[in-house]
Scaffold this active site. Structure first.
Site, short mmCIF file in Angstrom:
data_model
loop_
_atom_site.label_atom_id
_atom_site.label_comp_id
_atom_site.label_asym_id
_atom_site.label_seq_id
_atom_site.Cartn_x
_atom_site.Cartn_y
_atom_site.Cartn_z
N ALA A 117 0.88 -1.18 0.00
CA ALA A 117 0.00 0.00 0.00
C ALA A 117 0.91 1.22 0.00
O ALA A 117 2.08 1.14 0.39
CB ALA A 117 -0.89 -0.02 1.23
N GLY B 298 0.66 -5.00 0.96
CA GLY B 298 -0.56 -5.03 0.13
C GLY B 298 -0.35 -5.74 -1.20
O GLY B 298 -1.32 -6.21 -1.80
N GLU C 128 -0.86 -9.24 -0.46
CA GLU C 128 -2.28 -9.39 -0.13
C GLU C 128 -3.17 -9.39 -1.36
O GLU C 128 -4.13 -10.16 -1.45
CB GLU C 128 -2.69 -8.28 0.86
CG GLU C 128 -2.03 -8.50 2.24
CD GLU C 128 -2.23 -7.32 3.19
OE1 GLU C 128 -1.65 -6.25 2.92
OE2 GLU C 128 -2.95 -7.47 4.18
N GLU D 117 4.49 -5.19 7.38
CA GLU D 117 3.73 -4.16 8.08
C GLU D 117 4.13 -3.97 9.55
O GLU D 117 4.19 -2.83 10.04
CB GLU D 117 2.22 -4.48 8.02
CG GLU D 117 1.58 -4.23 6.67
CD GLU D 117 1.59 -5.44 5.74
OE1 GLU D 117 2.39 -6.37 5.99
OE2 GLU D 117 0.82 -5.46 4.77
N1 CO8 Z 1 4.59 3.15 -0.89
C1 CO8 Z 1 4.97 4.32 -1.45
N2 CO8 Z 1 6.08 4.45 -2.22
C2 CO8 Z 1 6.83 3.37 -2.40
C3 CO8 Z 1 6.51 2.12 -1.83
C4 CO8 Z 1 5.32 2.03 -1.05
N3 CO8 Z 1 4.89 0.88 -0.51
N4 CO8 Z 1 7.45 1.23 -2.18
C5 CO8 Z 1 8.34 1.89 -2.93
N5 CO8 Z 1 7.97 3.18 -3.08
C6 CO8 Z 1 8.67 4.25 -3.81
C7 CO8 Z 1 9.90 4.70 -3.06
O1 CO8 Z 1 9.54 5.64 -2.06
C8 CO8 Z 1 10.73 5.31 -4.17
O2 CO8 Z 1 10.23 6.58 -4.48
P1 CO8 Z 1 11.27 7.79 -4.80
O3 CO8 Z 1 12.02 7.29 -6.02
O4 CO8 Z 1 10.37 8.94 -5.08
O5 CO8 Z 1 12.14 7.91 -3.61
C9 CO8 Z 1 10.40 4.39 -5.36
O6 CO8 Z 1 9.18 3.71 -5.03
C10 CO8 Z 1 11.47 3.36 -5.61
O7 CO8 Z 1 11.70 2.69 -4.39
P2 CO8 Z 1 13.15 2.52 -3.75
O8 CO8 Z 1 14.05 3.63 -4.14
O9 CO8 Z 1 12.97 2.27 -2.30
O10 CO8 Z 1 13.62 1.19 -4.52
P3 CO8 Z 1 14.63 0.11 -3.98
O11 CO8 Z 1 14.97 -0.77 -5.13
O12 CO8 Z 1 15.77 0.73 -3.25
O13 CO8 Z 1 13.79 -0.72 -2.89
C11 CO8 Z 1 11.86 -1.85 -2.05
C12 CO8 Z 1 12.67 -1.45 -3.28
C13 CO8 Z 1 12.66 -2.85 -1.22
C14 CO8 Z 1 10.58 -2.50 -2.53
C15 CO8 Z 1 11.56 -0.59 -1.20
O14 CO8 Z 1 11.01 0.40 -2.05
C16 CO8 Z 1 10.60 -0.83 -0.08
O15 CO8 Z 1 10.99 -1.38 0.94
N6 CO8 Z 1 9.31 -0.42 -0.23
C17 CO8 Z 1 8.33 -0.50 0.78
C18 CO8 Z 1 7.87 -1.91 0.97
C19 CO8 Z 1 6.84 -2.02 2.08
O16 CO8 Z 1 7.13 -1.80 3.24
N7 CO8 Z 1 5.60 -2.40 1.71
C20 CO8 Z 1 4.53 -2.52 2.63
C21 CO8 Z 1 3.81 -1.25 2.76
S1 CO8 Z 1 2.58 -1.28 4.03
C22 CO8 Z 1 1.31 -2.12 3.33
O17 CO8 Z 1 1.37 -2.61 2.22
C23 CO8 Z 1 0.10 -2.20 4.15
C24 CO8 Z 1 -1.06 -2.89 3.43
C25 CO8 Z 1 -2.30 -2.87 4.28
C26 CO8 Z 1 -2.81 -1.44 4.47
C27 CO8 Z 1 -4.06 -1.46 5.25
C28 CO8 Z 1 -4.64 -0.05 5.50
C29 CO8 Z 1 -5.93 -0.10 6.25
#
Ligand code: CO8
Length: 264
Positions: free
Chosen positions: A70, A115, A118, A138
């Protein structure tokens, strides 16, 4: 649609989640668009299987990310009420993927985190590229899986493994996801879409109405007691016996010819 690309050919819809700047993270707009497009697909007789996949990242890498979760930037300031509404907004298209009459296949082409894992679990079947990574990170963000993850993961891989993934937030690779039953199949990344389409075509070659009834029987019976579930199955079996496909399928077998199955 700003964040989705839909391509339909040969009764297969390829639905790509495409937010290159955020590794296809799910924000509210994307969830609304998903709901809209799945509602449209449900009403279309020319689509029998939906393949859900992720678009390329901003460098054009098609195997970087399925869905990286998400959208954290959207969630960071959520109040409790807004968070609940966001979860409920996701549950509508996720339940569509699970319950729509068409079969849904997630072709997981890279990160399937939070997500992303999910939404893959809301599909009927998951095929992963060999570079795919799965996790429920999460708890490391101070939240819980809120797009159905605490429920669907345990149903798919069992409570012990679901708890381990959710509590540790560990990444698992595609082979481990296969080993624990989170994905149906792992293929070389170059073969991912061909493999998903080959499975789709095999499903399409069967009686589509029967497949959609079988899907409903499996979904509806899963949480019922076995006595009522088998009775429900008998009722649905009866319904399939009134179709063209049943007469044609069984007739063709007895006449030793190929069946021409047409019903949806
Ligand atoms: N949300 C927003 N932006 C994201 C997300 C995300 N989940 N994942 C990546 N991005 C963005 C980064 O911020 C980055 O943006 P920018 O270039 O503007 O800085 C761009 O995508 C590229 O990402 P990275 O530079 O981080 O790329 P890497 O190759 O270094 O890393 C990863 C890739 C490992 C995937 C890393 O981006 C990461 O760890 N992302 C987050 C993963 C995460 O924690 N996902 C879970 C999120 S929480 C969730 O899903 C909850 C679901 C249920 C919600 C329920 C609500 C009621």
């Amino acid at each position: 649609m700003n964040n989705l690309v839909l391509e339909v050919a040969d009764q297969i819809a390829v639905l790509k989640i495409s937010r290159p700047a955020a590794l296809n993270a799910l924000n509210s707009e994307t969830l609304d668009e998903l709901n809209e497009v799945l509602t449209e697909i449900e009403g279309r007789d020319d689509i029998k299987v939906v393949i859900l996949t992720g678009g390329a990242d901003k460098k054009g890498n098609e195997f970087k990310s399925f869905v990286a979760g998400a959208d954290i930037a959207e969630m960071v300031n959520f109040t409790a009420a807004e968070a609940r509404a966001f979860g409920m907004k996701a549950s509508v298209p996720f339940f569509k993927l699970m319950n729509m009459r068409q079969v849904t296949i997630a072709a997981v082409n890279g990160f399937a985190l939070g997500g992303g894992c999910e939404i893959a679990m809301a599909c009927d079947i998951r095929i992963a590229s060999d570079n795919a990574t799965f996790a429920q990170p999460e708890c490391g963000l101070g939240i819980i899986p809120g797009f159905g993850g605490t429920q669907r993961l345990a149903r798919l891989v069992g409570m012990g493994r679901a708890k381990e993934m959710i509590f540790t937030c560990d990444n698992i690779d595609a082979n481990e996801a296969y080993r624990i039953g989170l994905v149906n199949k792992v293929v070389a990344k170059e073969e991912l879409m061909d493999s998903a389409k080959a499975m789709a075509n095999k499903i399409i070659s069967k009686g589509s109405y029967a497949v959609s009834i079988a899907k409903a029987a499996i979904n509806n019976g899963y949480d019922m007691d076995i006595q009522n579930a088998v009775e429900m199955e008998a009722n649905l079996f009866g319904i399939t016996c009134s179709t063209h496909d049943k007469a044609e399928g069984m007739g063709a077998f007895l006449e030793r010819r190929a069946a021409d199955l047409t019903d949806f």
